[in-house]
Design a protein around this motif. Structure first.
Motif, PDB file in Angstrom:
ATOM      1  N   VAL A 103     -40.516   2.521  -6.962  1.00  0.00           N
ATOM      2  CA  VAL A 103     -41.177   3.472  -6.062  1.00  0.00           C
ATOM      3  C   VAL A 103     -42.227   2.712  -5.257  1.00  0.00           C
ATOM      4  O   VAL A 103     -43.265   2.310  -5.779  1.00  0.00           O
ATOM      5  N   LEU A 104     -41.963   2.516  -3.980  1.00  0.00           N
ATOM      6  CA  LEU A 104     -42.795   1.632  -3.164  1.00  0.00           C
ATOM      7  C   LEU A 104     -44.111   2.256  -2.729  1.00  0.00           C
ATOM      8  O   LEU A 104     -45.023   1.544  -2.301  1.00  0.00           O
ATOM      9  N   SER A 105     -44.244   3.564  -2.856  1.00  0.00           N
ATOM     10  CA  SER A 105     -45.514   4.205  -2.483  1.00  0.00           C
ATOM     11  C   SER A 105     -46.546   4.170  -3.603  1.00  0.00           C
ATOM     12  O   SER A 105     -47.667   4.660  -3.413  1.00  0.00           O
ATOM     13  N   ASN A 106     -46.203   3.601  -4.755  1.00  0.00           N
ATOM     14  CA  ASN A 106     -47.179   3.503  -5.837  1.00  0.00           C
ATOM     15  C   ASN A 106     -48.420   2.735  -5.368  1.00  0.00           C
ATOM     16  O   ASN A 106     -48.304   1.640  -4.833  1.00  0.00           O
ATOM     17  N   GLY A 107     -49.589   3.332  -5.567  1.00  0.00           N
ATOM     18  CA  GLY A 107     -50.836   2.703  -5.139  1.00  0.00           C
ATOM     19  C   GLY A 107     -51.365   3.234  -3.822  1.00  0.00           C
ATOM     20  O   GLY A 107     -52.478   2.889  -3.413  1.00  0.00           O
ATOM     21  N   ILE A 108     -50.583   4.078  -3.147  1.00  0.00           N
ATOM     22  CA  ILE A 108     -51.021   4.658  -1.872  1.00  0.00           C
ATOM     23  C   ILE A 108     -52.025   5.787  -2.132  1.00  0.00           C
ATOM     24  O   ILE A 108     -51.856   6.588  -3.049  1.00  0.00           O
ATOM     25  N   LYS A 109     -53.060   5.857  -1.312  1.00  0.00           N
ATOM     26  CA  LYS A 109     -53.953   7.016  -1.328  1.00  0.00           C
ATOM     27  C   LYS A 109     -53.281   8.110  -0.508  1.00  0.00           C
ATOM     28  O   LYS A 109     -53.210   8.034   0.723  1.00  0.00           O
ATOM     29  N   THR A 110     -52.753   9.117  -1.191  1.00  0.00           N
ATOM     30  CA  THR A 110     -51.913  10.108  -0.514  1.00  0.00           C
ATOM     31  C   THR A 110     -52.748  11.181   0.176  1.00  0.00           C
ATOM     32  O   THR A 110     -53.917  11.405  -0.133  1.00  0.00           O
ATOM     33  N   ARG A 111     -52.104  11.862   1.113  1.00  0.00           N
ATOM     34  CA  ARG A 111     -52.692  13.013   1.782  1.00  0.00           C
ATOM     35  C   ARG A 111     -51.781  14.214   1.511  1.00  0.00           C
ATOM     36  O   ARG A 111     -50.599  14.044   1.193  1.00  0.00           O
ATOM     37  N   SER A 112     -52.318  15.412   1.644  1.00  0.00           N
ATOM     38  CA  SER A 112     -51.524  16.603   1.345  1.00  0.00           C
ATOM     39  C   SER A 112     -51.970  17.764   2.219  1.00  0.00           C
ATOM     40  O   SER A 112     -52.983  17.683   2.928  1.00  0.00           O
ATOM     41  N   MET A 113     -51.206  18.856   2.171  1.00  0.00           N
ATOM     42  CA  MET A 113     -51.552  20.049   2.936  1.00  0.00           C
ATOM     43  C   MET A 113     -51.025  21.273   2.207  1.00  0.00           C
ATOM     44  O   MET A 113     -50.133  21.180   1.356  1.00  0.00           O
ATOM     45  N   GLU A 114     -51.579  22.428   2.552  1.00  0.00           N
ATOM     46  CA  GLU A 114     -51.075  23.693   2.032  1.00  0.00           C
ATOM     47  C   GLU A 114     -49.868  24.113   2.858  1.00  0.00           C
ATOM     48  O   GLU A 114     -49.923  24.133   4.082  1.00  0.00           O
ATOM     49  N   GLU A 115     -48.786  24.460   2.176  1.00  0.00           N
ATOM     50  CA  GLU A 115     -47.572  24.899   2.865  1.00  0.00           C
ATOM     51  C   GLU A 115     -46.930  25.999   2.032  1.00  0.00           C
ATOM     52  O   GLU A 115     -46.507  25.765   0.898  1.00  0.00           O
ATOM     53  N   ASP A 116     -46.874  27.208   2.573  1.00  0.00           N
ATOM     54  CA  ASP A 116     -46.313  28.364   1.860  1.00  0.00           C
ATOM     55  C   ASP A 116     -47.000  28.580   0.511  1.00  0.00           C
ATOM     56  O   ASP A 116     -46.358  28.871  -0.506  1.00  0.00           O
ATOM     57  N   GLY A 117     -48.321  28.410   0.496  1.00  0.00           N
ATOM     58  CA  GLY A 117     -49.086  28.651  -0.712  1.00  0.00           C
ATOM     59  C   GLY A 117     -49.039  27.547  -1.739  1.00  0.00           C
ATOM     60  O   GLY A 117     -49.580  27.691  -2.838  1.00  0.00           O
ATOM     61  N   LYS A 118     -48.413  26.428  -1.420  1.00  0.00           N
ATOM     62  CA  LYS A 118     -48.315  25.305  -2.346  1.00  0.00           C
ATOM     63  C   LYS A 118     -48.963  24.064  -1.742  1.00  0.00           C
ATOM     64  O   LYS A 118     -48.975  23.888  -0.525  1.00  0.00           O
ATOM     65  N   ARG A 119     -49.503  23.203  -2.596  1.00  0.00           N
ATOM     66  CA  ARG A 119     -50.059  21.935  -2.157  1.00  0.00           C
ATOM     67  C   ARG A 119     -48.941  20.909  -2.112  1.00  0.00           C
ATOM     68  O   ARG A 119     -48.323  20.598  -3.116  1.00  0.00           O
ATOM     69  N   ILE A 120     -48.620  20.420  -0.915  1.00  0.00           N
ATOM     70  CA  ILE A 120     -47.495  19.512  -0.698  1.00  0.00           C
ATOM     71  C   ILE A 120     -48.027  18.129  -0.323  1.00  0.00           C
ATOM     72  O   ILE A 120     -48.901  18.003   0.541  1.00  0.00           O
ATOM     73  N   THR A 121     -47.483  17.086  -0.942  1.00  0.00           N
ATOM     74  CA  THR A 121     -47.878  15.707  -0.636  1.00  0.00           C
ATOM     75  C   THR A 121     -47.088  15.193   0.567  1.00  0.00           C
ATOM     76  O   THR A 121     -45.881  15.389   0.662  1.00  0.00           O
ATOM     77  N   ASP A 122     -47.776  14.551   1.462  1.00  0.00           N
ATOM     78  CA  ASP A 122     -47.143  13.948   2.649  1.00  0.00           C
ATOM     79  C   ASP A 122     -46.409  12.681   2.216  1.00  0.00           C
ATOM     80  O   ASP A 122     -47.022  11.741   1.713  1.00  0.00           O
ATOM     81  N   PRO A 123     -45.080  12.601   2.419  1.00  0.00           N
ATOM     82  CA  PRO A 123     -44.333  11.431   1.970  1.00  0.00           C
ATOM     83  C   PRO A 123     -44.266  10.278   2.965  1.00  0.00           C
ATOM     84  O   PRO A 123     -43.741   9.213   2.644  1.00  0.00           O
ATOM     85  N   HIS A 124     -44.797  10.430   4.177  1.00  0.00           N
ATOM     86  CA  HIS A 124     -44.566   9.467   5.262  1.00  0.00           C
ATOM     87  C   HIS A 124     -45.596   8.333   5.268  1.00  0.00           C
ATOM     88  O   HIS A 124     -46.137   7.964   6.313  1.00  0.00           O
ATOM     89  N   ALA A 125     -45.839   7.753   4.110  1.00  0.00           N
ATOM     90  CA  ALA A 125     -46.957   6.812   3.957  1.00  0.00           C
ATOM     91  C   ALA A 125     -46.791   5.539   4.775  1.00  0.00           C
ATOM     92  O   ALA A 125     -47.782   4.920   5.184  1.00  0.00           O
ATOM     93  N   TRP A 126     -45.566   5.102   5.026  1.00  0.00           N
ATOM     94  CA  TRP A 126     -45.328   3.830   5.723  1.00  0.00           C
ATOM     95  C   TRP A 126     -45.788   3.856   7.173  1.00  0.00           C
ATOM     96  O   TRP A 126     -45.847   2.805   7.825  1.00  0.00           O
ATOM     97  N   ASN A 127     -46.137   5.028   7.732  1.00  0.00           N
ATOM     98  CA  ASN A 127     -46.543   5.092   9.131  1.00  0.00           C
ATOM     99  C   ASN A 127     -47.966   4.619   9.376  1.00  0.00           C
ATOM    100  O   ASN A 127     -48.460   4.673  10.511  1.00  0.00           O
TER     101      ASN A 127
END
Length: 295
Positions: A103-127
């Motif tokens: 899993v290449l995103s290990n170690g990334i400081k992730t960002r997230s947002m509320e979507e349909d009442g759930k906290r969703i992690t943004d997967p597009h870290a390589w950008n």
């Protein structure tokens, strides 16, 4: 055995051993961005197969029997993680692959947002190019563990590649910082540039969330059109791997002008403008900054 024959036999055996050692690691990457990164670090020691081809959408991808065969042959499987490749678990099960994906995103400081009442992690870290460096360090580690004999080669190629990405990171900062902050706003097809925005100070608006499989309600679209008008967002972009129709409709209603195509989740074909991760990143920076400058 005669000396000449003995030497010939020894030479033949050593040559066969050399061929056996030279067999590259069979690596599978979930999509083209990762495949290019792995190839940059692995060089001739690695043969990389990308499950998703150029211009493909990793959110909506449907695996094929050929993908299962590729995984079955693989020594290493590389994924981005953060729930991007939701189809991967069933593919691994179908293929019989026994290893654990890297899993290449290990170690990334992730960002997230509320979507349909759930906290969703943004997967597009390589950008973010700085996050790209984290991906590369994870690739170096995985290849060294799988192939210790060539560890120094992976380290050398990886460090050289990291220097290139660090230069791109500095380039993006310099280009964006030259633009007034109130002009750093862009409309895109879906919310895939959040890490870019956080790293370099750009606001991205989009009708869809982190996945291209989400749907925008009529009220969400209306609010977005109002916001675009109020904040004077002048340019919209569509993405090479997603349907451009919705973002074009919003642009027509809001007055935003087309800025062209961005590469966000997959590379272009070899003859396109973004055939490698490094070229993709710089292409996106140049396209975005030109639009924000009004060029």
């Amino acid at each position: 055995m005669k000396p000449k024959m003995l030497l010939a036999a020894v030479f033949a055996l050593s040559s066969m051993a050399g061929l056996a050692q030279a067999k590259p690691i069979e690596a599978v990457a979930s999509f083209t961005v990762l495949a290019d990164m792995v190839q940059n670090v692995g060089g001739d020691h690695v043969h990389v197969t990308s499950l998703i081809g150029p211009n493909g959408d990793p959110h909506a991808y449907e695996p094929t029997p050929n993908d299962a065969q590729a995984l079955k042959r693989a020594n290493l499987v590389f994924v981005s993680g953060l729930h991007l490749e939701g189809w991967l678990d069933r593919l691994i099960k179908a293929s019989g692959y026994q290893g654990q994906p890297v899993v290449l995103s290990n170690g990334i400081k992730t960002r997230s947002m509320e979507e349909d009442g759930k906290r969703i992690t943004d997967p597009h870290a390589w950008n973010s190019a700085a996050n790209g460096v984290v991906y590369v360090r994870n690739i170096i580690s995985a290849l060294q563990k799988a192939d210790p004999a060539n560890a120094s080669d992976y380290q050398a190629k990886g460090e050289q590649y990291i220097q290139q990405l660090e230069q791109l990171d500095a380039y993006a900062r310099a280009q964006v910082q030259a633009i007034p902050s109130d002009k750093r706003k862009v409309l895109t097809s879906h919310d895939a540039f959040g890490y870019f925005g956080d790293a370099y100070g750009v606001t991205f608006l989009s009708p869809l969330g982190f996945s291209t499989e989400t749907e925008a309600s009529a009220s969400d679209v209306a609010k977005l059109i109002t916001q675009i008008k109020q904040e004077h967002v002048s340019t919209y972009f569509f993405e090479n791997s997603s349907d451009p129709r919705l973002v074009k409709q919003i642009a027509d209603a809001s007055g935003a002008q087309p800025g062209g195509e961005l590469y966000v989740e997959s590379l272009s074909p070899a003859d396109g403008p973004a055939p490698t991760y490094a070229q993709m990143f710089r292409y996106n920076v140049d396209k975005l900054t030109a639009a924000m400058k009004g060029n």
